[in-house]
Structures are given as C-alpha cells and as structure tokens.
Design a protein around this motif. Sequence first.
Motif, PDB file in Angstrom:
ATOM      1  N   GLY A 179       3.812  16.370 -17.503  1.00 59.05           N
ATOM      2  CA  GLY A 179       4.681  15.730 -18.473  1.00 59.05           C
ATOM      3  C   GLY A 179       5.995  15.327 -17.824  1.00 59.05           C
ATOM      4  O   GLY A 179       6.225  15.580 -16.639  1.00 59.05           O
ATOM      5  N   LEU A 180       6.859  14.708 -18.592  1.00 60.75           N
ATOM      6  CA  LEU A 180       8.115  14.205 -18.045  1.00 60.75           C
ATOM      7  C   LEU A 180       9.328  14.958 -18.574  1.00 60.75           C
ATOM      8  O   LEU A 180      10.229  15.320 -17.826  1.00 60.75           O
ATOM      9  CB  LEU A 180       8.249  12.710 -18.384  1.00 60.75           C
ATOM     10  CG  LEU A 180       9.489  11.993 -17.876  1.00 60.75           C
ATOM     11  CD1 LEU A 180       9.504  11.983 -16.337  1.00 60.75           C
ATOM     12  CD2 LEU A 180       9.540  10.564 -18.413  1.00 60.75           C
ATOM     13  N   VAL A 239       2.171   9.519  -6.738  1.00 65.05           N
ATOM     14  CA  VAL A 239       2.578  10.927  -6.827  1.00 65.05           C
ATOM     15  C   VAL A 239       3.318  11.209  -8.128  1.00 65.05           C
ATOM     16  O   VAL A 239       2.922  12.097  -8.893  1.00 65.05           O
ATOM     17  CB  VAL A 239       3.413  11.332  -5.597  1.00 65.05           C
ATOM     18  CG1 VAL A 239       3.972  12.749  -5.767  1.00 65.05           C
ATOM     19  CG2 VAL A 239       2.564  11.242  -4.338  1.00 65.05           C
ATOM     20  N   PRO A 240       4.411  10.477  -8.450  1.00 65.69           N
ATOM     21  CA  PRO A 240       5.081  10.777  -9.731  1.00 65.69           C
ATOM     22  C   PRO A 240       4.209  10.465 -10.945  1.00 65.69           C
ATOM     23  O   PRO A 240       4.350  11.114 -11.986  1.00 65.69           O
ATOM     24  CB  PRO A 240       6.338   9.898  -9.700  1.00 65.69           C
ATOM     25  CG  PRO A 240       6.099   8.880  -8.647  1.00 65.69           C
ATOM     26  CD  PRO A 240       5.176   9.507  -7.653  1.00 65.69           C
ATOM     27  N   GLU A 295       0.827  -1.206   0.000  1.00 64.82           N
ATOM     28  CA  GLU A 295       0.000   0.000   0.000  1.00 64.82           C
ATOM     29  C   GLU A 295       0.862   1.257   0.000  1.00 64.82           C
ATOM     30  O   GLU A 295       0.570   2.226  -0.720  1.00 64.82           O
ATOM     31  CB  GLU A 295      -0.926   0.002   1.216  1.00 64.82           C
ATOM     32  CG  GLU A 295      -1.951   1.119   1.187  1.00 64.82           C
ATOM     33  CD  GLU A 295      -2.949   1.030   2.320  1.00 64.82           C
ATOM     34  OE1 GLU A 295      -3.561   2.066   2.628  1.00 64.82           O
ATOM     35  OE2 GLU A 295      -3.116  -0.059   2.889  1.00 64.82           O
ATOM     36  N   THR A 296       1.941   1.238   0.764  1.00 63.88           N
ATOM     37  CA  THR A 296       2.866   2.372   0.767  1.00 63.88           C
ATOM     38  C   THR A 296       3.487   2.544  -0.615  1.00 63.88           C
ATOM     39  O   THR A 296       3.622   3.672  -1.113  1.00 63.88           O
ATOM     40  CB  THR A 296       3.975   2.171   1.819  1.00 63.88           C
ATOM     41  OG1 THR A 296       3.372   2.130   3.115  1.00 63.88           O
ATOM     42  CG2 THR A 296       4.994   3.294   1.775  1.00 63.88           C
ATOM     43  N   GLY A 297       3.871   1.430  -1.236  1.00 63.39           N
ATOM     44  CA  GLY A 297       4.446   1.493  -2.574  1.00 63.39           C
ATOM     45  C   GLY A 297       3.485   2.109  -3.576  1.00 63.39           C
ATOM     46  O   GLY A 297       3.868   2.962  -4.389  1.00 63.39           O
ATOM     47  N   LEU A 298       2.209   1.687  -3.519  1.00 67.86           N
ATOM     48  CA  LEU A 298       1.205   2.234  -4.435  1.00 67.86           C
ATOM     49  C   LEU A 298       1.015   3.727  -4.208  1.00 67.86           C
ATOM     50  O   LEU A 298       0.907   4.505  -5.164  1.00 67.86           O
ATOM     51  CB  LEU A 298      -0.128   1.502  -4.258  1.00 67.86           C
ATOM     52  CG  LEU A 298      -0.191   0.084  -4.815  1.00 67.86           C
ATOM     53  CD1 LEU A 298      -1.478  -0.601  -4.373  1.00 67.86           C
ATOM     54  CD2 LEU A 298      -0.080   0.083  -6.339  1.00 67.86           C
ATOM     55  N   ARG A 299       0.962   4.143  -2.946  1.00 68.40           N
ATOM     56  CA  ARG A 299       0.773   5.568  -2.646  1.00 68.40           C
ATOM     57  C   ARG A 299       1.953   6.389  -3.150  1.00 68.40           C
ATOM     58  O   ARG A 299       1.772   7.484  -3.681  1.00 68.40           O
ATOM     59  CB  ARG A 299       0.601   5.783  -1.140  1.00 68.40           C
ATOM     60  CG  ARG A 299      -0.795   5.489  -0.631  1.00 68.40           C
ATOM     61  CD  ARG A 299      -1.054   6.161   0.711  1.00 68.40           C
ATOM     62  NE  ARG A 299      -0.017   5.871   1.680  1.00 68.40           N
ATOM     63  CZ  ARG A 299      -0.059   4.865   2.547  1.00 68.40           C
ATOM     64  NH1 ARG A 299      -1.081   4.043   2.549  1.00 68.40           N
ATOM     65  NH2 ARG A 299       0.929   4.666   3.402  1.00 68.40           N
TER      66      ARG A 299
END
Length: 198
Positions: free
Chosen positions: A179-180, A170-171, A162-166
């Motif tokens: 855009g990148l 953001v990015p 869940e932390t990984g998904l959150r």
Amino acid sequence: MEDRDLTARARIVGSALERFAAHGYEAATMRDIAAGAGVSTALVTHHFGTKQALRAECDARVVRFIVEKQRVERAASDVLGDVLGTFGPYLARMLGEGGEASDALFERLLEVSRAMIADGSASGWLRASRDPEAQAAALVLLGVAPFLMLDRLAAWAGGDAETGLRRVAVPLAELYTHGLTTDDRLLAAAGLAPEEAR
C-alpha cells in the motif's frame, strides 16, 4: 505455401507490431513495415491485402499469446505480466488510439485482470476491492500506463526506457504489496469509511 513464405509472414507481423507501437496505426506505412521485415511492399500486400487487415492480424497475435499463456500459466497474474512485458508498447499505442479493435483488446485484458483478481482472492494472496470490476480496469490501466509514458520515462532515466521501466517496477510492486498510505485519509477523500473498503 513454402516455409520461407511463412517466415516472411511472421517477420511482417513482427515488423508491424514494432512500427504500430512506435508510430501509431495511421503513421505507420506498409512500405516501412515491409522494410522492417526485409520484404517488398508487394509481398506485404500479397499476405495481408490492406494495412487494416495487418492490424487485425497483429491484434490476433496478441490474443493468441494471451490464450496460450492462460492455457499453460499457473497464475493469472503471470499472464497479465507476460502480456504487458511482451506487448506493452503495442497495447499502449493501440488502446490509446481507440476504435472497435482497441475496445476488443481492452476487453481481453480486462478478462485476464478479472481472472487474476478471482484467482488471487480465492487463494488469499490478493485483497479484492469492494468493486472488483473497477479493480480489474485499474490494474489494466496501471499496467499499460508506463508504456504510454515511455518517452518521458526514458528521458527521466537518462535516455534508457528499459531502465526507466525497471525502476518504476519496484515502487509499483511496493505499492501493490504494502500500500501507499499509513492512514485512512484517501478512503475518506473517496467518500468511503475504512470498513466499506474491505
């Protein structure tokens, strides 16, 4: 049919969604699904007959969720986010396994994505691609991809998926919003002149 039977049926479907997502269709067993629902395997068979029929009911649950969200949500973007947030692991596993049922699920997600692009383009908040159909497919793929990599995300985030998904949300939001890159080199690499991509 008594209320407790209806409740048991809902628990069975919920258990099946979890186990299909965690282990895949082939590896998930009727016995494990029954145990997760707190019922007997015989009751699972009574309600659904076969594992294939149970999978079909799980897919139907996802489709009903999508239809209901489309009915009540103001923005198609909210629908896609809600679908992935609720059924992301299941969709990632089932779409990855292929077959007619997976094809139907993918097509339904494409419909939601197409609607999001059409709504967003019409209202001006979303920049449409020169290939909106491919854009719809790309949005579905990007939405499902984190769930396909859930084990890797969990390991990267110290064991907490869940932390990984959150954190990656953001990015990804930054990528969608700003855009990148700061120049046109990726468009050139794709064989497009900057004006062609608008």
